[in-house]
Design a protein around this motif. Structure first.
Motif, PDB file in Angstrom:
ATOM      1  N   ASN A 151       0.824  -1.202   0.000  1.00 47.11           N
ATOM      2  CA  ASN A 151       0.000   0.000   0.000  1.00 47.11           C
ATOM      3  C   ASN A 151       0.862   1.256   0.000  1.00 47.11           C
ATOM      4  O   ASN A 151       0.567   2.226  -0.712  1.00 47.11           O
ATOM      5  N   ALA A 181     -11.082   2.958 -11.066  1.00 48.61           N
ATOM      6  CA  ALA A 181     -11.394   1.941 -10.065  1.00 48.61           C
ATOM      7  C   ALA A 181     -11.036   0.560 -10.597  1.00 48.61           C
ATOM      8  O   ALA A 181     -11.218   0.265 -11.775  1.00 48.61           O
ATOM      9  N   CYS A 185     -14.355  -3.502  -7.296  1.00 47.24           N
ATOM     10  CA  CYS A 185     -13.939  -2.707  -6.137  1.00 47.24           C
ATOM     11  C   CYS A 185     -15.138  -2.428  -5.231  1.00 47.24           C
ATOM     12  O   CYS A 185     -16.289  -2.707  -5.578  1.00 47.24           O
ATOM     13  N   CYS A 186     -14.859  -1.843  -4.073  1.00 49.40           N
ATOM     14  CA  CYS A 186     -15.929  -1.487  -3.138  1.00 49.40           C
ATOM     15  C   CYS A 186     -16.662  -0.243  -3.647  1.00 49.40           C
ATOM     16  O   CYS A 186     -16.185   0.467  -4.536  1.00 49.40           O
ATOM     17  N   CYS A 189     -14.742   3.136  -3.495  1.00 47.70           N
ATOM     18  CA  CYS A 189     -13.800   3.341  -4.593  1.00 47.70           C
ATOM     19  C   CYS A 189     -14.536   3.598  -5.910  1.00 47.70           C
ATOM     20  O   CYS A 189     -14.121   4.442  -6.707  1.00 47.70           O
ATOM     21  N   ARG A 208      -6.542   5.606  -0.255  1.00 47.80           N
ATOM     22  CA  ARG A 208      -6.748   4.191  -0.577  1.00 47.80           C
ATOM     23  C   ARG A 208      -6.762   3.380   0.709  1.00 47.80           C
ATOM     24  O   ARG A 208      -6.000   3.628   1.634  1.00 47.80           O
ATOM     25  N   HIS A 209      -7.677   2.413   0.758  1.00 44.73           N
ATOM     26  CA  HIS A 209      -7.737   1.512   1.902  1.00 44.73           C
ATOM     27  C   HIS A 209      -6.826   0.318   1.632  1.00 44.73           C
ATOM     28  O   HIS A 209      -6.234   0.196   0.548  1.00 44.73           O
ATOM     29  N   CYS A 212      -6.512  -1.893  -1.765  1.00 44.62           N
ATOM     30  CA  CYS A 212      -7.030  -1.066  -2.854  1.00 44.62           C
ATOM     31  C   CYS A 212      -6.015  -1.041  -3.987  1.00 44.62           C
ATOM     32  O   CYS A 212      -4.837  -0.766  -3.762  1.00 44.62           O
ATOM     33  N   CYS A 214      -6.894   0.618  -7.008  1.00 40.62           N
ATOM     34  CA  CYS A 214      -7.320   1.665  -7.928  1.00 40.62           C
ATOM     35  C   CYS A 214      -6.105   2.526  -8.293  1.00 40.62           C
ATOM     36  O   CYS A 214      -5.206   2.702  -7.478  1.00 40.62           O
ATOM     37  N   LEU A 260     -14.983  -2.472   3.027  1.00 41.57           N
ATOM     38  CA  LEU A 260     -13.683  -3.130   2.999  1.00 41.57           C
ATOM     39  C   LEU A 260     -13.810  -4.598   3.375  1.00 41.57           C
ATOM     40  O   LEU A 260     -13.202  -5.462   2.745  1.00 41.57           O
TER      41      LEU A 260
END
Length: 273
Positions: A151, A181, A185-186, A189, A208-209, A212, A214, A260
């Motif tokens: 990340n 995205a 994705c969630c 996002c 970004r989580h 993620c 994206c 998430l």
């Protein structure tokens, strides 16, 4: 006096990283496109992910109970192994991003050097604090060497995009930020996907989580606005349409956490298929 194990640990980490990158087929494909001048900014984001994954694996290979004093990841060891590894990650990501940008600029007859962001010391210091918290078990400490390393490597690329977009916009160039995205994705996002004139993008566009993937990219043109009068360019109908995606419902912290969790469950299901 106890033996300083860090020099040997670093040699082992660097060797493990070389092995993982040498065997990373995705990294090899993207690296070839960067050398050939055919890589896109999305390729730069993929490059950052792969560098993050390979360095995470290298750290995992070496920072084991057998190799660490008392089987613990002490603060002194973490700062002298994890931080240099991430500094190397950022240098590689910045170099790749700058090369991609140089190639794109050449096609548009733009002659600006890329801005290379400083190392985010505070952000990484927070990561080190988490993995070396009081009474933390090694198994729990190493969780912070998995996805958080990847990340943060993505964030290095995001930092490059942000600083270069800001620099070029300030220089009077028409600059556009685009967030793409990833598939499946969630909702959070998905709602962030879109393109904006730099300066009008949502505050969360670079957020970004965990897990993620994206991507955030930028495009710039040679002429767009008069930097002396600060008159902005006219938006095209297409750009106005894309900006409508910013009109979205703000998710609460609980909703983001639920999104998430659903994303992680979906990923686990996909792995089992």
């Amino acid at each position: 006096m106890a033996k300083d194990v860090v020099p040997e640990l670093m040699k082992s980490i660097e060797k493990a990283f070389e092995i993982h990158t040498a065997n990373d087929k995705t990294l090899a494909r993207v690296s070839k496109r960067i050398r050939d001048g055919t890589a896109t900014q999305e390729d730069g984001h993929v490059y950052a992910i792969r560098i993050g994954k390979d360095s995470s694996r290298a750290l995992r290979d070496v920072l084991t109970e057998q190799n660490l004093p008392d089987g613990k990841l002490y603060y002194n060891i973490a700062t002298r192994t994890v931080i240099p590894t991430l500094e190397n990650n950022q240098a590689l990501v910045n170099e790749a991003a700058a090369q991609i940008q140089k190639t794109a600029d050449a096609k548009k007859k733009i002659s600006l050097n890329a801005v290379k962001p400083d190392f985010p010391k505070d952000r990484i210091a927070g990561l080190i604090d988490k993995m070396t918290a009081d009474d933390i078990e090694l198994e729990d400490a190493l969780i912070w060497i998995d996805e958080p390393i990847i990340n943060n490597s993505e964030a290095f690329y995001d930092d490059f995009v942000r600083e270069n977009a800001e620099f070029r916009s300030g220089a009077g160039m028409k600059t556009t930020i685009t967030r793409i995205a990833e598939s499946n994705c969630c909702k959070w996002c998905a709602d962030l996907e879109g393109s904006w004139e730099y300066g009008s993008q949502p505050d969360e566009v670079f957020a970004r989580h965990e897990f993620c993937r994206c991507s955030v990219t930028f495009q710039s043109e040679r002429t767009s606005q008069n930097v002396w009068s600060k008159k902005s360019w006219q938006s095209t109908p297409e750009e106005i349409s894309r900006r409508k995606s910013t009109e979205r419902k703000t998710m609460s912290i609980a909703e983001r956490q639920q999104a998430l969790e659903r994303l992680m469950i979906d990923k686990e299901k996909a792995k089992r298929r």
